[in-house]
Design a protein around this motif. Sequence first.
Motif, short mmCIF file in Angstrom:
data_model
loop_
_atom_site.label_atom_id
_atom_site.label_comp_id
_atom_site.label_asym_id
_atom_site.label_seq_id
_atom_site.Cartn_x
_atom_site.Cartn_y
_atom_site.Cartn_z
N TYR A 155 -13.24 21.27 -7.26
CA TYR A 155 -13.49 22.33 -8.22
C TYR A 155 -14.74 23.12 -7.84
O TYR A 155 -15.63 22.62 -7.15
CB TYR A 155 -13.72 21.75 -9.62
CG TYR A 155 -12.56 21.00 -10.20
CD1 TYR A 155 -11.65 21.63 -11.05
CD2 TYR A 155 -12.37 19.64 -9.93
CE1 TYR A 155 -10.58 20.93 -11.61
CE2 TYR A 155 -11.32 18.94 -10.48
CZ TYR A 155 -10.42 19.59 -11.32
OH TYR A 155 -9.38 18.88 -11.86
N TRP A 156 -14.79 24.36 -8.36
CA TRP A 156 -16.05 25.07 -8.49
C TRP A 156 -16.67 24.64 -9.81
O TRP A 156 -16.00 24.61 -10.84
CB TRP A 156 -15.83 26.59 -8.53
CG TRP A 156 -15.62 27.24 -7.21
CD1 TRP A 156 -14.49 27.86 -6.75
CD2 TRP A 156 -16.59 27.37 -6.16
NE1 TRP A 156 -14.67 28.36 -5.50
CE2 TRP A 156 -15.97 28.08 -5.10
CE3 TRP A 156 -17.91 26.96 -6.00
CZ2 TRP A 156 -16.62 28.37 -3.91
CZ3 TRP A 156 -18.56 27.25 -4.81
CH2 TRP A 156 -17.93 27.95 -3.78
N PHE A 157 -17.96 24.33 -9.78
CA PHE A 157 -18.67 23.95 -11.00
C PHE A 157 -19.78 24.97 -11.29
O PHE A 157 -20.48 25.43 -10.37
CB PHE A 157 -19.30 22.57 -10.87
CG PHE A 157 -18.31 21.44 -10.95
CD1 PHE A 157 -17.93 20.92 -12.18
CD2 PHE A 157 -17.75 20.90 -9.80
CE1 PHE A 157 -17.03 19.88 -12.27
CE2 PHE A 157 -16.84 19.86 -9.88
CZ PHE A 157 -16.48 19.35 -11.12
N SER A 158 -19.93 25.27 -12.58
CA SER A 158 -21.04 26.10 -13.03
C SER A 158 -21.64 25.47 -14.27
O SER A 158 -21.04 24.58 -14.88
CB SER A 158 -20.57 27.53 -13.34
OG SER A 158 -19.84 27.54 -14.56
N ARG A 159 -22.81 25.94 -14.65
CA ARG A 159 -23.47 25.43 -15.86
C ARG A 159 -23.24 26.36 -17.05
O ARG A 159 -23.76 26.14 -18.12
CB ARG A 159 -24.96 25.24 -15.61
CG ARG A 159 -25.24 24.27 -14.47
CD ARG A 159 -26.70 24.01 -14.29
NE ARG A 159 -27.30 23.39 -15.46
CZ ARG A 159 -28.55 22.94 -15.52
NH1 ARG A 159 -29.32 23.04 -14.45
NH2 ARG A 159 -29.02 22.39 -16.61
N PRO A 163 -16.06 29.24 -13.82
CA PRO A 163 -16.09 30.23 -12.74
C PRO A 163 -14.78 31.01 -12.65
O PRO A 163 -13.70 30.47 -12.86
CB PRO A 163 -16.31 29.38 -11.49
CG PRO A 163 -16.96 28.14 -11.98
CD PRO A 163 -16.37 27.88 -13.32
N ARG A 164 -14.90 32.29 -12.35
CA ARG A 164 -13.73 33.15 -12.14
C ARG A 164 -13.69 33.56 -10.67
O ARG A 164 -14.70 34.01 -10.12
CB ARG A 164 -13.80 34.40 -13.02
CG ARG A 164 -13.85 34.09 -14.51
CD ARG A 164 -13.68 35.36 -15.34
NE ARG A 164 -14.62 36.39 -14.96
CZ ARG A 164 -15.86 36.49 -15.44
NH1 ARG A 164 -16.31 35.59 -16.30
NH2 ARG A 164 -16.65 37.48 -15.05
N LEU A 165 -12.53 33.40 -10.05
CA LEU A 165 -12.41 33.70 -8.64
C LEU A 165 -12.20 35.19 -8.43
O LEU A 165 -11.13 35.66 -8.02
CB LEU A 165 -11.26 32.88 -8.03
CG LEU A 165 -11.50 31.38 -7.97
CD1 LEU A 165 -10.27 30.64 -7.45
CD2 LEU A 165 -12.71 31.05 -7.12
N THR A 244 -13.53 25.20 -12.30
CA THR A 244 -12.31 25.93 -11.96
C THR A 244 -11.74 25.29 -10.70
O THR A 244 -12.47 25.07 -9.72
CB THR A 244 -12.61 27.42 -11.70
OG1 THR A 244 -13.10 28.00 -12.91
CG2 THR A 244 -11.36 28.16 -11.25
N LEU A 245 -10.45 24.99 -10.72
CA LEU A 245 -9.82 24.26 -9.62
C LEU A 245 -9.81 25.07 -8.32
O LEU A 245 -9.47 26.26 -8.32
CB LEU A 245 -8.38 23.89 -10.00
CG LEU A 245 -7.62 22.99 -9.01
CD1 LEU A 245 -8.26 21.60 -8.96
CD2 LEU A 245 -6.15 22.90 -9.42
N ILE A 246 -10.19 24.42 -7.24
CA ILE A 246 -10.11 24.99 -5.90
C ILE A 246 -8.87 24.47 -5.20
O ILE A 246 -8.06 25.22 -4.65
CB ILE A 246 -11.35 24.66 -5.07
CG1 ILE A 246 -12.59 25.33 -5.64
CG2 ILE A 246 -11.15 25.08 -3.61
CD1 ILE A 246 -13.88 24.97 -4.90
#
Length: 295
Positions: A155-159, A163-165, A244-246
Amino acid sequence: MSSFSPNRWINRRLLTIGVSSRRSYTAALLGLLLVTIAASSLLARQHIELGTLGKYHVYQCQTGGVTSAPVFDLLAVSSHRARKVADHLCAASPMAEYYGAVRIDWQPRGQLSAKDILNETYDLIWSREHTMAGLVPEYASYYEPLLHYDHYQVYWFSRGAPPRLTPAYFHGKRIGLLNDRQSHTMYLLPLASLKEAGIDFSAEELVYFDDAPSLYGAFARGELDLVSGGLFLEQDLDIPLSRTLIAGNATAATLFVRKDRPTEVDCAVASALDQFTGEYLRSQRAFAGGQRCEF
């Protein structure tokens, strides 16, 4: 009869003292010069060996078995939970029957060489099949897979918000990556996801780290906006995260074990690696001999 002159007497005394002082000073300089020459001559005849610093990326523990027994060497790719894995192995009774100690070595993936495989330097190697075959096409003569960790989610991780690709979302964000071009989770997959989304990552702020703890530590401190990783990150950081899944079916790793080994230790090795992988990855583990083990 000449009269006594105090001034002339004082002048003669000062002159005598001055001459004596100059002689003493000259003698001292000559002595120092002789000592320097002698020391230089002695050093020229001697070979001075500098001390060797120990490896910072190695941890070793004792199994409690015979100290003269072989050391079980494990090559990992990260210091993350490495000591916990080694300590778990050292505490396993089957290990003490065959090994005197366990040593875990964590290095960038590129440090593994064909010589290491041919010499069977390590008892256990964390790698991937294409990497092993690329180094030594006949690696199967020396090592065989023990554990597979497949169907791994990255995944992409944010705090903040998930996240939007999109190029607009990623623009200006500080993106953390591992300085390891063979890492799927923290280098290859995240960059591939940016490219697929039409994001020119060469124009973005990519911040590279030499190891995963440094990367995730910077993210936890708010020095990065985005990092990639598995579900283990939510547990390890213990801070609110959005993801968000990568990739939903990545291959995390394969553990290769020396073919020439006491197979009685296989279950202990699998159990120790559970300390490294986390609950999700354990559920994806493929272990051909696992039916004989008690976990």
